[in-house]
Design a protein around this motif. Structure first.
Motif, PDB file in Angstrom:
ATOM      1  N   VAL A  87       0.847  -1.197   0.000  1.00 51.35           N
ATOM      2  CA  VAL A  87       0.000   0.000   0.000  1.00 51.35           C
ATOM      3  C   VAL A  87       0.880   1.243   0.000  1.00 51.35           C
ATOM      4  CG1 VAL A  87      -1.666   1.363   1.319  1.00 51.35           C
ATOM      5  CG2 VAL A  87      -1.879  -1.133   1.245  1.00 51.35           C
ATOM      6  N   THR A  88       0.565   2.167  -0.892  1.00 49.70           N
ATOM      7  CA  THR A  88       1.119   3.511  -0.834  1.00 49.70           C
ATOM      8  C   THR A  88      -0.051   4.480  -0.767  1.00 49.70           C
ATOM      9  OG1 THR A  88       3.054   2.875  -2.145  1.00 49.70           O
ATOM     10  CG2 THR A  88       2.591   5.233  -1.927  1.00 49.70           C
ATOM     11  N   ALA A  89      -0.143   5.231   0.324  1.00 51.46           N
ATOM     12  CA  ALA A  89      -1.261   6.142   0.540  1.00 51.46           C
ATOM     13  C   ALA A  89      -0.740   7.576   0.560  1.00 51.46           C
ATOM     14  CB  ALA A  89      -1.972   5.806   1.850  1.00 51.46           C
ATOM     15  N   LEU A  90      -1.231   8.394  -0.364  1.00 49.42           N
ATOM     16  CA  LEU A  90      -0.832   9.792  -0.483  1.00 49.42           C
ATOM     17  C   LEU A  90      -1.916  10.660   0.160  1.00 49.42           C
ATOM     18  CD1 LEU A  90       0.173   9.692  -4.268  1.00 49.42           C
ATOM     19  CD2 LEU A  90       1.631   9.164  -2.291  1.00 49.42           C
ATOM     20  N   SER A  91      -1.590  11.304   1.279  1.00 42.46           N
ATOM     21  CA  SER A  91      -2.557  12.112   2.020  1.00 42.46           C
ATOM     22  C   SER A  91      -3.882  11.376   2.196  1.00 42.46           C
ATOM     23  CB  SER A  91      -2.796  13.459   1.313  1.00 42.46           C
ATOM     24  OG  SER A  91      -1.656  14.268   1.348  1.00 42.46           O
ATOM     25  N   PRO A  92      -3.867  10.199   2.795  1.00 46.47           N
ATOM     26  CA  PRO A  92      -5.112   9.433   2.918  1.00 46.47           C
ATOM     27  C   PRO A  92      -6.109  10.077   3.869  1.00 46.47           C
ATOM     28  CG  PRO A  92      -3.374   8.412   4.214  1.00 46.47           C
ATOM     29  CD  PRO A  92      -2.724   9.508   3.417  1.00 46.47           C
ATOM     30  N   ALA A  93      -7.381   9.944   3.543  1.00 49.10           N
ATOM     31  CA  ALA A  93      -8.448  10.376   4.445  1.00 49.10           C
ATOM     32  C   ALA A  93      -8.522   9.425   5.638  1.00 49.10           C
ATOM     33  CB  ALA A  93      -9.776  10.389   3.694  1.00 49.10           C
ATOM     34  N   GLY A  94      -9.166   9.905   6.710  1.00 47.37           N
ATOM     35  CA  GLY A  94      -9.453   9.027   7.841  1.00 47.37           C
ATOM     36  C   GLY A  94      -8.583   9.211   9.061  1.00 47.37           C
ATOM     37  N   PHE A  95      -7.636  10.158   9.013  1.00 47.94           N
ATOM     38  CA  PHE A  95      -6.763  10.386  10.171  1.00 47.94           C
ATOM     39  C   PHE A  95      -6.979  11.790  10.751  1.00 47.94           C
ATOM     40  CE2 PHE A  95      -4.697   7.139   7.598  1.00 47.94           C
ATOM     41  CZ  PHE A  95      -4.482   6.151   8.546  1.00 47.94           C
ATOM     42  N   TRP A  96      -8.145  12.321  10.501  1.00 48.28           N
ATOM     43  CA  TRP A  96      -8.489  13.676  10.916  1.00 48.28           C
ATOM     44  C   TRP A  96      -9.057  13.725  12.330  1.00 48.28           C
ATOM     45  CZ3 TRP A  96     -11.317  13.013   5.832  1.00 48.28           C
ATOM     46  CH2 TRP A  96     -12.293  12.013   5.923  1.00 48.28           C
ATOM     47  N   SER A  97      -8.979  14.906  12.944  1.00 46.04           N
ATOM     48  CA  SER A  97      -9.810  15.204  14.104  1.00 46.04           C
ATOM     49  C   SER A  97     -11.184  15.584  13.570  1.00 46.04           C
ATOM     50  CB  SER A  97      -9.217  16.365  14.908  1.00 46.04           C
ATOM     51  OG  SER A  97      -9.287  17.568  14.147  1.00 46.04           O
ATOM     52  N   GLU A  98     -12.177  15.691  14.455  1.00 46.08           N
ATOM     53  CA  GLU A  98     -13.512  16.059  14.001  1.00 46.08           C
ATOM     54  C   GLU A  98     -13.504  17.455  13.375  1.00 46.08           C
ATOM     55  OE1 GLU A  98     -17.406  16.061  12.908  1.00 46.08           O
ATOM     56  OE2 GLU A  98     -16.052  14.403  13.398  1.00 46.08           O
ATOM     57  N   ALA A  99     -12.772  18.389  13.964  1.00 47.04           N
ATOM     58  CA  ALA A  99     -12.692  19.738  13.397  1.00 47.04           C
ATOM     59  C   ALA A  99     -12.029  19.720  12.023  1.00 47.04           C
ATOM     60  CB  ALA A  99     -11.941  20.661  14.350  1.00 47.04           C
ATOM     61  N   GLU A 100     -10.976  18.914  11.883  1.00 46.70           N
ATOM     62  CA  GLU A 100     -10.292  18.821  10.581  1.00 46.70           C
ATOM     63  C   GLU A 100     -11.180  18.176   9.531  1.00 46.70           C
ATOM     64  OE1 GLU A 100      -5.787  18.427  12.484  1.00 46.70           O
ATOM     65  OE2 GLU A 100      -6.930  16.636  11.929  1.00 46.70           O
TER      66      GLU A 100
END
Length: 280
Positions: free
Chosen positions: A122-135
């Motif tokens: 797997v190579t993930a470029l700026s993957p979604a899902g690692f945000w805080s709720e505000a982010e």
């Protein structure tokens, strides 16, 4: 010339036929490329030919994006549906456990494919899902604003803006650090793709509760983040490394949220290195 393939997918109401548009080039071990929300396979065009010198590259229009039709009812746009759809797509092509690289939404899907052990690396470029709720709220508000602007602009205005570096900055600077490098044709195509994406709202709705919290083990994982990512802030890469401690975390200097056009040579090398890390 891109191609289309149709294949059956199970649903709660019985089998449904899904159709996916894709581009395939090169030879070698298979490498699946997954774009972000509102985008299309051509977002990978700056790196495909370099990747194709060493990999059998398969760049996909995710269902409901680009030239791929929407998912048939009752199939949803959540991870538990789209990941099996991608696995069925690979099976329909006769591809078993490809390498995968994804950007944004595509990065999240790539990590889920890795967690399910459906891929080799797997190579993930700026993957979604690692945000805080505000982010997450900030990112979703920004994406909705981008789509609203794309839908409000008439085609002649989009085409006129695309002809100048300043105009391409207006159209795409939220996701590119170097929007002037984008071709006029690409700026138009990406804006129209964002405007027309039938899966956009349902994908955003499904993403409200998404947090990637599980480690991905037993295969190589590379997470790369643009130093000038304005949509998913680069500190999220540190969180990703905490969730997946065995991952290689790579900084992409001078790159925005969609780094493939900002620095094609660097992005291609990161993907090739990540997919070469599989143990013999």
């Amino acid at each position: 010339m891109s191609a289309q393939i149709s294949f059956p997918v199970e649903s709660a109401a019985g089998p449904r036929t899904v159709t996916v548009t894709y581009e395939r080039r090169g030879t070698g071990e298979p490498l699946l490329l997954l774009h972000g929300i509102g985008h299309l396979w051509q977002a990978w065009e700056p790196v495909i030919d370099v990747l194709a010198t060493e990999r059998d590259v398969i760049a996909v229009d995710l269902p409901g994006f680009g030239a791929s039709p929407a998912l048939p009812a009752p199939l949803a746009y959540d991870l538990t549906t789209v990941v099996p759809v991608l696995d069925a797509f690979c099976a329909a092509l006769g591809v078993e456990r490809p390498h995968v690289a994804g950007n944004s939404l595509g990065g999240l899907l790539a990590l889920e494919l890795g967690r399910e052990k459906l891929v080799r690396s797997v190579t993930a470029l700026s993957p979604a899902g690692f945000w805080s709720e505000a982010e997450r709220r900030y990112a979703f508000t920004t994406l909705r604003a981008m789509r609203g602007a794309a839908r409000a602009m008439p085609l002649p205005l989009i085409e006129r803006l695309s002809r100048s570096a300043a105009g391409r900055t207006v159209l795409t600077s939220t996701i590119y650090a170097r929007p002037a490098r984008l071709s006029p044709e690409s700026a138009v195509a990406e804006t129209l793709s964002l405007r027309a994406a039938t899966g956009f709202e349902q994908t955003l709705a499904a993403g409200r509760s998404v947090l990637f919290r599980e480690d991905v083990t037993a295969l190589p994982v590379t997470i790369a983040w643009g130093s000038r990512d304005r949509l998913l802030l680069r500190r999220q890469g540190v969180r990703a490394k905490q969730v997946i401690p065995g991952a290689r975390l790579v900084r992409l200097p001078g790159c925005g949220h969609v780094p493939m056009n900002d620095d094609p040579a660097l992005v291609a090398r990161v993907i090739l290195d990540g997919s070469a890390a599989v143990a013999a």
